[in-house]
Enzyme design. Sequence first.
Site, short mmCIF file in Angstrom:
data_model
loop_
_atom_site.label_atom_id
_atom_site.label_comp_id
_atom_site.label_asym_id
_atom_site.label_seq_id
_atom_site.Cartn_x
_atom_site.Cartn_y
_atom_site.Cartn_z
N GLY D 148 0.72 -1.27 -0.07
CA GLY D 148 0.00 0.14 0.24
C GLY D 148 0.72 1.13 0.11
O GLY D 148 2.13 1.17 0.39
N CYS D 149 0.18 2.53 -0.39
CA CYS D 149 1.02 3.71 -0.40
C CYS D 149 1.64 4.02 0.97
O CYS D 149 2.73 4.49 1.14
CB CYS D 149 0.11 4.63 -0.97
SG CYS D 149 -1.41 4.82 -0.46
N TYR D 150 0.69 4.20 1.90
CA TYR D 150 1.09 4.56 3.19
C TYR D 150 2.19 3.52 3.85
O TYR D 150 3.38 4.07 4.49
CB TYR D 150 -0.11 4.46 4.22
CG TYR D 150 -1.04 5.66 3.98
CD1 TYR D 150 -0.49 7.07 3.90
CD2 TYR D 150 -2.38 5.39 3.89
CE1 TYR D 150 -1.35 8.15 3.93
CE2 TYR D 150 -3.23 6.65 3.90
CZ TYR D 150 -2.68 7.95 3.69
OH TYR D 150 -3.59 8.95 3.58
N THR D 152 4.11 1.66 2.21
CA THR D 152 5.55 1.99 1.56
C THR D 152 6.46 3.18 2.26
O THR D 152 7.64 3.30 2.34
CB THR D 152 5.44 2.36 -0.03
OG1 THR D 152 4.87 1.19 -0.54
CG2 THR D 152 6.83 2.68 -0.60
N SER D 153 5.60 4.15 2.53
CA SER D 153 6.00 5.52 3.29
C SER D 153 6.64 5.39 4.76
O SER D 153 7.26 6.17 5.02
CB SER D 153 5.06 6.63 3.11
OG SER D 153 4.02 6.53 4.19
#
Lengths: 345, 345, 345, 345
Positions: D148-150, D152-153
């Site tokens: 997911g994007c979050y 990854t961050s």
Amino acid sequence: MTRVGVIGATGYAGAELVRLLCGHPGIELTILTSRQYAGVAYDAIYPAMKNVTRLVCEEMLVDRICDKADVVFTALPHKLPMTIVPDLLHRGKRVIDLSADFRFKDAVVYESFYDSHKAKDLLERSVYGLCEIYFERIRNADLIGVPGCYPTSVLLPLIPVLKSKFIDEDTLVADSKSGVSGAGRSLSLATHFCEANESFKPYKIATHRHNPEMEMVLTRETGAPVTLTFVPHLVPMNRGILTTIYAGLRQKVTVDNVVDCFLSFYSECPFIRLFNENKSPDTLYVRGTNYCDLGFKIDERNNRLILISAIDNLVKGAAGQAVQNMNIMLGLDETTGLLGVPFPV
Amino acid sequence: MTRVGVIGATGYAGAELVRLLCGHPGIELTILTSRQYAGVAYDAIYPAMKNVTRLVCEEMLVDRICDKADVVFTALPHKLPMTIVPDLLHRGKRVIDLSADFRFKDAVVYESFYDSHKAKDLLERSVYGLCEIYFERIRNADLIGVPGCYPTSVLLPLIPVLKSKFIDEDTLVADSKSGVSGAGRSLSLATHFCEANESFKPYKIATHRHNPEMEMVLTRETGAPVTLTFVPHLVPMNRGILTTIYAGLRQKVTVDNVVDCFLSFYSECPFIRLFNENKSPDTLYVRGTNYCDLGFKIDERNNRLILISAIDNLVKGAAGQAVQNMNIMLGLDETTGLLGVPFPV
Amino acid sequence: MTRVGVIGATGYAGAELVRLLCGHPGIELTILTSRQYAGVAYDAIYPAMKNVTRLVCEEMLVDRICDKADVVFTALPHKLPMTIVPDLLHRGKRVIDLSADFRFKDAVVYESFYDSHKAKDLLERSVYGLCEIYFERIRNADLIGVPGCYPTSVLLPLIPVLKSKFIDEDTLVADSKSGVSGAGRSLSLATHFCEANESFKPYKIATHRHNPEMEMVLTRETGAPVTLTFVPHLVPMNRGILTTIYAGLRQKVTVDNVVDCFLSFYSECPFIRLFNENKSPDTLYVRGTNYCDLGFKIDERNNRLILISAIDNLVKGAAGQAVQNMNIMLGLDETTGLLGVPFPV
Amino acid sequence: MTRVGVIGATGYAGAELVRLLCGHPGIELTILTSRQYAGVAYDAIYPAMKNVTRLVCEEMLVDRICDKADVVFTALPHKLPMTIVPDLLHRGKRVIDLSADFRFKDAVVYESFYDSHKAKDLLERSVYGLCEIYFERIRNADLIGVPGCYPTSVLLPLIPVLKSKFIDEDTLVADSKSGVSGAGRSLSLATHFCEANESFKPYKIATHRHNPEMEMVLTRETGAPVTLTFVPHLVPMNRGILTTIYAGLRQKVTVDNVVDCFLSFYSECPFIRLFNENKSPDTLYVRGTNYCDLGFKIDERNNRLILISAIDNLVKGAAGQAVQNMNIMLGLDETTGLLGVPFPV
């Protein structure tokens, strides 16, 4: 104290009406209706209104509305007001309609751009609520068709110079730019944040439904048929319309001529602000206000007059002008509740 | 491999040149200069460029530049290029200038809108770098005056229809809207976030310096004097220009006439994309690309043709068109390094 | 009627003071000063104010200010107020300062984050103008240090739960996000439209000057040393601060415990709005208002309490809170002139 | 040349895949499917793609997809991929899924946050596609669950310092801020332009579905149970996630310790860019790129380490990371097609 209701209180024009009416010292806001949110507290739909209003949205029931309100604003999609306004008038209510349903005198024009009209007999009775132009008629009206946002931004700069015979009515072009709230609160891909942000585009080029509305008024005011090319564009900001009008000059005019034309025409109009030739209106300056800022430039090389107007589409272009109409109808000062001080940014 | 330098690499046009040249497979970027940031690593000024380039900004020294580069882009404020370009040409470099200094044939016109010209003898030699129109001349040029962003957006839609004699050249109005990067990276209140955001306004109404540039080209192309009313506006977004042009029709034209006019005129032009009558260009569609999207509408009621163009002001309006010029001069395919796929949002 | 002046009326906090004071029914705004714009009509600097005020900016001359005003707001960069405030107090004026100069009791703390202090003898006399906490002291004050925008957003949610002993004061983290107007009207690359738009970033990580201000108040209120990690971020919007606070729980608490804590602590506070656990505050809801919206969530898995606050940085974070202080000092209802209805969008 | 298909090509992650794959020199994009737009030319849905691709969206038919593609990206809402992925694998295709369906090893965790799982037998086979961490496993995989994007961050900054034992895993807080494209192209009031613009707010506070995904990976990597408090917020911009992580330090660490930790851990990772202590990552710097920018600050006063990461949610947070996975699976350089030069603004 006059009791006021808003039919269709949860769209952006309706919500802006609620904002202005909650801050209006001369009336009492007593009833809000919403087809979609009946039974829901208003501040659950617009949490900004927490502690400001305790009203709960209701169904649109004529009896209930008539019990609660003396003046009724209808902020519904066109075609719906004509189904309820006759009843309201019949019960002696004054009605201020923000849709297109009661803007036209000629049902044929309405029907060619909108829908079949169910209350044609009221069109003659209705007054077009462009306050700076039709103040006297509004005073005695019980039914107002509030002008569209684009027509307001086009008519206010154009009528004085057209009546002054400065310009050639066969040369008119109006290029308008509107913030996204003009498209309403209904969901669409065009108003999805990612598609509207960092985007600028025209739409309904020379085919927008506000076009005949403008031409109807211009024709009435000048006494001869007027048409114009009108192109609206969408700007990535919430509020504001800026319109740039291009008009061929019939004769040589000076800056003073134009200034005099506007100042004399609008000498009694508290919401018209004329900018001098070296400073342009900006939607930022009118945000949240009922002002219509006017500017102009004489393009001597091309013998054209360029007019600029800026309004807040939700205020002078909708809810503010509606309240201004109400003030005039009620014999209040027309600025009552409409002089909130603008934000610096 | 051709070695390329950018003089003035830290303004927005310069930075966009660096972006495009770093991704260009046919050249090597060898030197960047900056008056303000000499001695500073480029990725300290634009941290987005970390790991992309290790170049360090240098002083603008002609010897050093000529040692390092075969082709030189000058992305400086007007008046500066004319002080260095003669030297560069003298040393046999090819120069692509993004300022106004080498756009005009007639120094008098330049001087009336800009400043006194110090290199008038080069004006005849310079080629106006509107690639779709002057491809052949560009091929053999060693000095290019890259068109302004607004002129590019006005000329590309207008030249074909003017040359087709569809429209009356006395009726031209161009209403342009630009993102804020068009105002450059220099600080000003007009580009302060809080003043530009949620704001829409015109500026330099009918007095913008790009006006004579447009008229010069239109006059040259049509063989008769052409003037037009031009009004630029500022849009709260980073990139993009959308121009709406209003032109009186000389004769009745059909949609097919207009489509044919554009398709035949631009049949060899990979960066022109024609939209059909029912879909408008949008700055969103060209962001980061070298495309110029064209659209149109025939306003039969008013006998006008409405033309729409959309470009990215930093790409087709500046750095991209500059690279396109370089490609043509070097005999590369004109699209080399310019076909980055656009973002969906 | 009390006569009021604003020293430093053209920065954003000053301009917001002018907005609120122009709409305030209980005072008269009599004098504006500006170092940069002395002699210029206020509506030439902020054209939105056309027809709203006719005041012209003046030099900052103590005699003139004292002639014209009974209450003086100073909205200057820190270090300047301390040079004029002693004179104003000496002449019997009440002063409300929006800078950091009179927020600290301990000059050493001030000097370690700002500059050497020239009016240390006034620090004891000055009252920290966080109205919900220091109402009684404000009533009797003649010198107010208005809290910083970030401290307001951190202290209002944190003080009640810290005093309730729910949370462990060694675990505090405040992650704040501010609109760009918080950086003021001065020009900088960070606030250039193109650099701030489509950008989100932290700054002054754990080193912001508002950090000691928060800790001073928290320590005073809890009676034991409190420190916290504070990280501000810049959001691409004009107005608003949203702060998310993370705090370790000392004990198990329920939603009702937290609700009770806030409701009882702020029972007399008209500008505190508590959101229930399922609805979060949003900067949109407080734009242009003096509200501080509070929300919270109990993270049971990690035994933390998450607090959310939203304010308009220019209103409750600066000018609005300053006016609230004035109201309290003057014995007016603290909401006077501060109940403008919020915009729906 | 490897033939590639995208299932679900018209959502934002799908469209970003199309962007990257159209510019990828090592593969051929052969088929796009869309439930909503089957039969429609891709450039009619995204007009930016005019002249870039001639593909037409198709129905999601397994036979057809398998005929056309060797590698298949599935960019569908969770729950849908598990209905088609087994068939694709059965036919020998390699599948890169951007939903949550194949991210978890433990179906129970998936089912408690999403839905009942229909392809549990594939969970063991699937590889979590966080390329910087699981490069070797990805090389040999035929099924990837793209993070997911979050997550990854959060994971990229956190894993190295957690593995270095610098920080106490009981103290972790991740405060994330995302652009609006993270919410997808589906219409909702939260993503309506007027409601998202000039708004900043948290959502799904400590209850977001990406929370267990992060904890699963952190627990696996550290060998002991790790939980963290995670709060996402919505930023008024199109693209980008910036995450601020707060972690208690177990021991005193120096700037060099942290720099060494990151540089050694990511020495082979071309998409990790480490910023020094005095410069923060910014979403602007990574827009349109596959970079994950990392920054940090040691808060000595509070004995905490603050980590900052910035990614483009649609690139490193979705489509770019998916392509990076494909490159690794195909034995290409992992940067192939992913080194587009970032925009200056």
